[in-house]
Design an enzyme around this catalytic site. Sequence first.
Site, PDB file in Angstrom:
ATOM      1  N   SER A 116      -5.969  25.526 105.484  1.00 55.19           N
ATOM      2  CA  SER A 116      -5.801  26.399 106.707  1.00 55.19           C
ATOM      3  C   SER A 116      -4.902  25.429 107.758  1.00 55.19           C
ATOM      4  O   SER A 116      -5.160  24.417 107.877  1.00 55.19           O
ATOM      5  CB  SER A 116      -7.240  26.457 107.189  1.00 55.19           C
ATOM      6  OG  SER A 116      -7.185  27.170 108.481  1.00 55.19           O
ATOM      7  N   GLY A 117      -3.916  25.959 108.337  1.00 52.78           N
ATOM      8  CA  GLY A 117      -3.143  25.215 109.196  1.00 52.78           C
ATOM      9  C   GLY A 117      -1.820  24.619 108.341  1.00 52.78           C
ATOM     10  O   GLY A 117      -1.268  23.971 109.187  1.00 52.78           O
ATOM     11  N   THR A 121       0.976  31.349 106.523  1.00 55.87           N
ATOM     12  CA  THR A 121       1.600  32.530 107.155  1.00 55.87           C
ATOM     13  C   THR A 121       3.028  32.484 107.686  1.00 55.87           C
ATOM     14  O   THR A 121       3.862  33.495 107.321  1.00 55.87           O
ATOM     15  CB  THR A 121       0.641  32.794 108.358  1.00 55.87           C
ATOM     16  OG1 THR A 121      -0.770  33.042 107.650  1.00 55.87           O
ATOM     17  CG2 THR A 121       0.860  34.206 109.019  1.00 55.87           C
ATOM     18  N   ASN A 166      -6.422  25.625 113.268  1.00 60.36           N
ATOM     19  CA  ASN A 166      -5.057  26.474 113.269  1.00 60.36           C
ATOM     20  C   ASN A 166      -5.394  27.351 114.274  1.00 60.36           C
ATOM     21  O   ASN A 166      -6.293  28.244 114.492  1.00 60.36           O
ATOM     22  CB  ASN A 166      -4.927  27.133 111.783  1.00 60.36           C
ATOM     23  CG  ASN A 166      -3.651  27.862 111.756  1.00 60.36           C
ATOM     24  OD1 ASN A 166      -2.990  27.948 112.634  1.00 60.36           O
ATOM     25  ND2 ASN A 166      -3.661  28.219 110.646  1.00 60.36           N
ATOM     26  N   SER A 169      -4.789  31.377 112.373  1.00 58.68           N
ATOM     27  CA  SER A 169      -5.526  31.205 111.230  1.00 58.68           C
ATOM     28  C   SER A 169      -5.779  32.674 110.776  1.00 58.68           C
ATOM     29  O   SER A 169      -6.401  33.370 111.432  1.00 58.68           O
ATOM     30  CB  SER A 169      -6.849  30.395 111.033  1.00 58.68           C
ATOM     31  OG  SER A 169      -7.332  30.463 109.813  1.00 58.68           O
ATOM     32  N   SER A 170      -5.232  32.834 109.459  1.00 55.90           N
ATOM     33  CA  SER A 170      -5.474  34.239 108.843  1.00 55.90           C
ATOM     34  C   SER A 170      -6.985  33.912 108.343  1.00 55.90           C
ATOM     35  O   SER A 170      -7.406  33.353 107.582  1.00 55.90           O
ATOM     36  CB  SER A 170      -4.827  34.376 107.453  1.00 55.90           C
ATOM     37  OG  SER A 170      -3.461  34.295 107.728  1.00 55.90           O
ATOM     38  N   GLY A 389      -6.451  29.461 103.012  1.00 55.43           N
ATOM     39  CA  GLY A 389      -6.644  28.198 102.426  1.00 55.43           C
ATOM     40  C   GLY A 389      -7.821  27.467 102.385  1.00 55.43           C
ATOM     41  O   GLY A 389      -8.794  28.025 103.134  1.00 55.43           O
ATOM     42  N   GLU A 391     -11.032  25.779 103.040  1.00 58.39           N
ATOM     43  CA  GLU A 391     -11.517  25.288 104.429  1.00 58.39           C
ATOM     44  C   GLU A 391     -12.877  24.550 104.409  1.00 58.39           C
ATOM     45  O   GLU A 391     -13.554  24.675 103.394  1.00 58.39           O
ATOM     46  CB  GLU A 391     -12.111  26.518 105.151  1.00 58.39           C
ATOM     47  CG  GLU A 391     -10.992  27.430 105.689  1.00 58.39           C
ATOM     48  CD  GLU A 391     -11.070  28.516 106.591  1.00 58.39           C
ATOM     49  OE1 GLU A 391     -10.306  29.280 107.098  1.00 58.39           O
ATOM     50  OE2 GLU A 391     -12.439  28.770 106.927  1.00 58.39           O
TER      51      GLU A 391
END
Length: 1016
Positions: A116-117, A121, A166, A169-170, A389, A391
């Site tokens: 994540s981050g 995306t 992030n 973040s999605s 991603g 986490e």
Amino acid sequence: GGVGTEGFLDMEGALTARDRVGIQDFVLLDETTEAAFLTNLRKRFCNDLIYTYVGTLLVSVNPYKELDIFNKKQMELYMGVNFFELPPHIYALADNAYHTMLTEFNNHFILISGESGAGKTEASKKILQYYAVSCPSTTLLNTVRDKMLKSNPVLEAFGNAKTLKNDNSSRFGKYMDIEFDSEGDAVGGHILNYLLEKSRVVHQNHGERNFHIFYQLVEGGEDSLVQQLGLERDCQHYNYLTQGQCAIVSSINDKNDWKTVRNALQVINNIYSVQHLFEIIASVLHLGNIRFDSDSKGHALLNNKAELRWLLGVDAYTLQEGLTYRKIEANKDEVLSPFTIDHAIYARDALAKAIYGQTFTWLVNRINESMENKDPSKKTVIGLLDIYGFEVFYVNSFEQFCINYCNEKLQQLFIQLTLKAEQEEYEAEDIEWEPVQFFNNKIICDLIEEKHRGIISILDEECLRPGEATDLTFLERLEDKMGNHPHFVTHKLADKTTRKTLERGDFRLLHYAGEVTYCVVGFLDKNNDLLYRNIKDLMCQSKNAIVRECFSTMDPDSRRRPETVVTQFKSSLLKLTEILMAKEAWYIRCLKSNESKQPGQFDEALIRHQVKYLGLMEHLRVRRAGFAYRRKYEVFLKRYKPLCPATWPHWRGVPADGVEVLVQHLGYLPNEYKMGRTKIFIRHPRTLYATEDAYERCKHELGESKSTVIKIETCWRGVQARKERERRAWAVKVIKKFIKGYMTRGQAKSTDNSEYLAFVRQSYLNRLKGNLPKNVLDKTTWLSPPAVLTETSEILRKLHYRLMVRKYVRGLTPQKKAQLQQKLVTSSMFRDKKDSYPQSVSQPFVDTRINEQDINIRVIQMIRNEHIKYSVPVIKYDRNGFKPRPRQFILTQTAAYMIEEAKIKQRVLYTSLKGISVSNLTDGMIILHITCEDPKQKGDLVIQCDHLFEFLTKLSVIAKKQNAVNVVKGSIKFEFQPGKEGSVDFSTGQEPMVYKANNGHLMVVRWVLKKRLFMF
């Protein structure tokens, strides 16, 4: 920018600057060590070169700043260029995937992975933008292109949020297929979404926010809209927006983002739907502000009813009732059970999550409809997978467990598609190489998902089992089942050192990416994700069209418990894996340069960790040991045969020999290629591109030659003339045979009529194919055959009906199969014996007629160990006087119980049940004959049940008493005490009645059923 620093040299030309800016492809490193890998990555990062290749895999390091390498000029530079001709770039990978798809007419996908981050995306958006600019332009394409681009900000607004790692973040997984026609035009698209993090709607950790759309609406919405929705322009006013204590973030401009989203929502194509969408977002905020007080009995009361008027166009009083009472159905009556404050808050939050989750799915479906390709002709697709991603937070809950499970599955897919496939192909082609050792994470995937033994199965069992299941009992079950697993540990199972790092409610998994500690609190609630039925029913009556549509499709009348969240997610991941396995893979590995999101910082320890768990070193070793390009001999020879006089225009021998002659002519060195069993393997890309360039020059030379043009034209005209002559000769021959065959069709088969009879057969079979019966009950639509096919037609008819029966049987769900098996038992006992049986056939049996919560808790505690199998309300008739008494009748594994509220009035062991009698009429009377060894023991039971067939079927199966059921004509004798007999008489009349007759017998009067024709 990155490209500017390296200039526009090809890969080999760029090697001269390797000491300063590193090497463009890790495959060309002198040493394949982790230290050399990180050094090269650092050199490039420090020169703003964020992209590097490992063969055709793209490594991307998030620079946390804007770089001037994503403009239209850069896009044009990479269009139609061979992969290694320009410096590494995401545009190069997107372009090569696109052109390979066009050349080979097959499907591809681009898997974008990382923490994540790390920039997944953004990478997905860059690829979409590239296709929007680079693909051919048509009116249709422009429409599809616009909708694809506009779908991004909409889905980000509704599905992304600020987390600790992030700002964007999605919080859902997204797989988008872009459909292309044979010309390379983008003609459609389709999005699949996975596991939206609905819990974020009602709760955010410290330092995190709710979904972007809430803040965008409050901060950026037009004054008239905000007023119309009953909102205040202050995020601090809303309970659902302030739990993370960071509603306003300097790095996020909610007002500007609102304008982008407002414009992008045109993708929905319906202004009324957009308005309804905003009403839903506002309603969720109002719902979060509903608070509850407690009355003197501890029951929940609403303390701010004003918020109700803004909620979804539903009746305020009914909604208030739904949030403070649970509706229980008993004996066809509805009883309201008051909530405590905790239950009321749960109901409120469950409604908010359900509304938002259903709306998000609706939004994705509308976007799909707007991008749908209506042309049925074959398409190729490029899929983009942008999914959460890996986490690791300070507190990791159910959402992180699902997200990290998803990443385990994607890593397993990467292993299967890349490492294993590479090795297996070399072995299959008999190409020698040294196998690469790699960590196979199947052991972790099995730990999580193995049937009956994995964490998911145990979680579902705890959610679905009766009794007091809690998060801690779930943890205990895990400890029992997983105690010795090397990748699982809890406070109880850990050694002294590890135990200090674990709370008692934690379990720790050793993922492929490292250790993650999960807190089990909330696992069961989040996995159940239940919404009370009366609230569902209320939402179906909403004046908001979107809410009404969403909740109507949830099937509120279904009595079957919905699948748990994690089981749905597991199924959707399995389908996603099947989709990806059917396509050619391209990979983008995204890395975070540092945890603090600062430009120019290269955290080597963090990057080393990511390089390890993304499998980049293994991938490098595989590519270094192998060959960059491989193709079937036939394909390679067909493309490049003009380059050698010996193979042009035709090679008459074995394709492998032709390829050998061709590459010798081109001057390939022995170490530049290998000949496999079915393919040629070329080690270096430069060898292939030299061949491709020679091929391009050869095409132009051939095309510019005048003699070549004349020769091609002459050959073409000759071919066309010969085809026309052959076609006419064939037509004359066929017509003659047809006429002769028709004239002799009634005679025995001969050379004159054989082809005509074959035509008749084929014609009949073709007509039959389009007119086959569609279900097993259709016995009339079979086409009448010609005389020559009478026997064949009958065989086909029998085969087809057997096939339909087989499909029907295979299509039965376990629930439907169990239902039919029970109905079969019922039929064996009552068919042609009891008058009301035909009416019961179409009525489905249910698992129970009384919910467990409607049985007194004391009764449940007394019989818990026997496992309740079925419960039904009955009328019990006293042995003296036949007075009717309403009772609950409960069947367990070993005995039947007659229950009056909190008392067990009678326990009947199945071993003491010697017979069951019913009349042949339409009544519901049942007499249970019981063996009495003690004179003081209660005798036979006389009861009346509205669900006689269901009840007796369940009883006969559980007690194994199918042969004990007797259907009696006339009176039925029974013993109400040992030695004391009674009798039940039956008759028919105008009205049904049950009463004590003058002779002391129980008289049961039932009406006569009119004769009907029942079809089975």
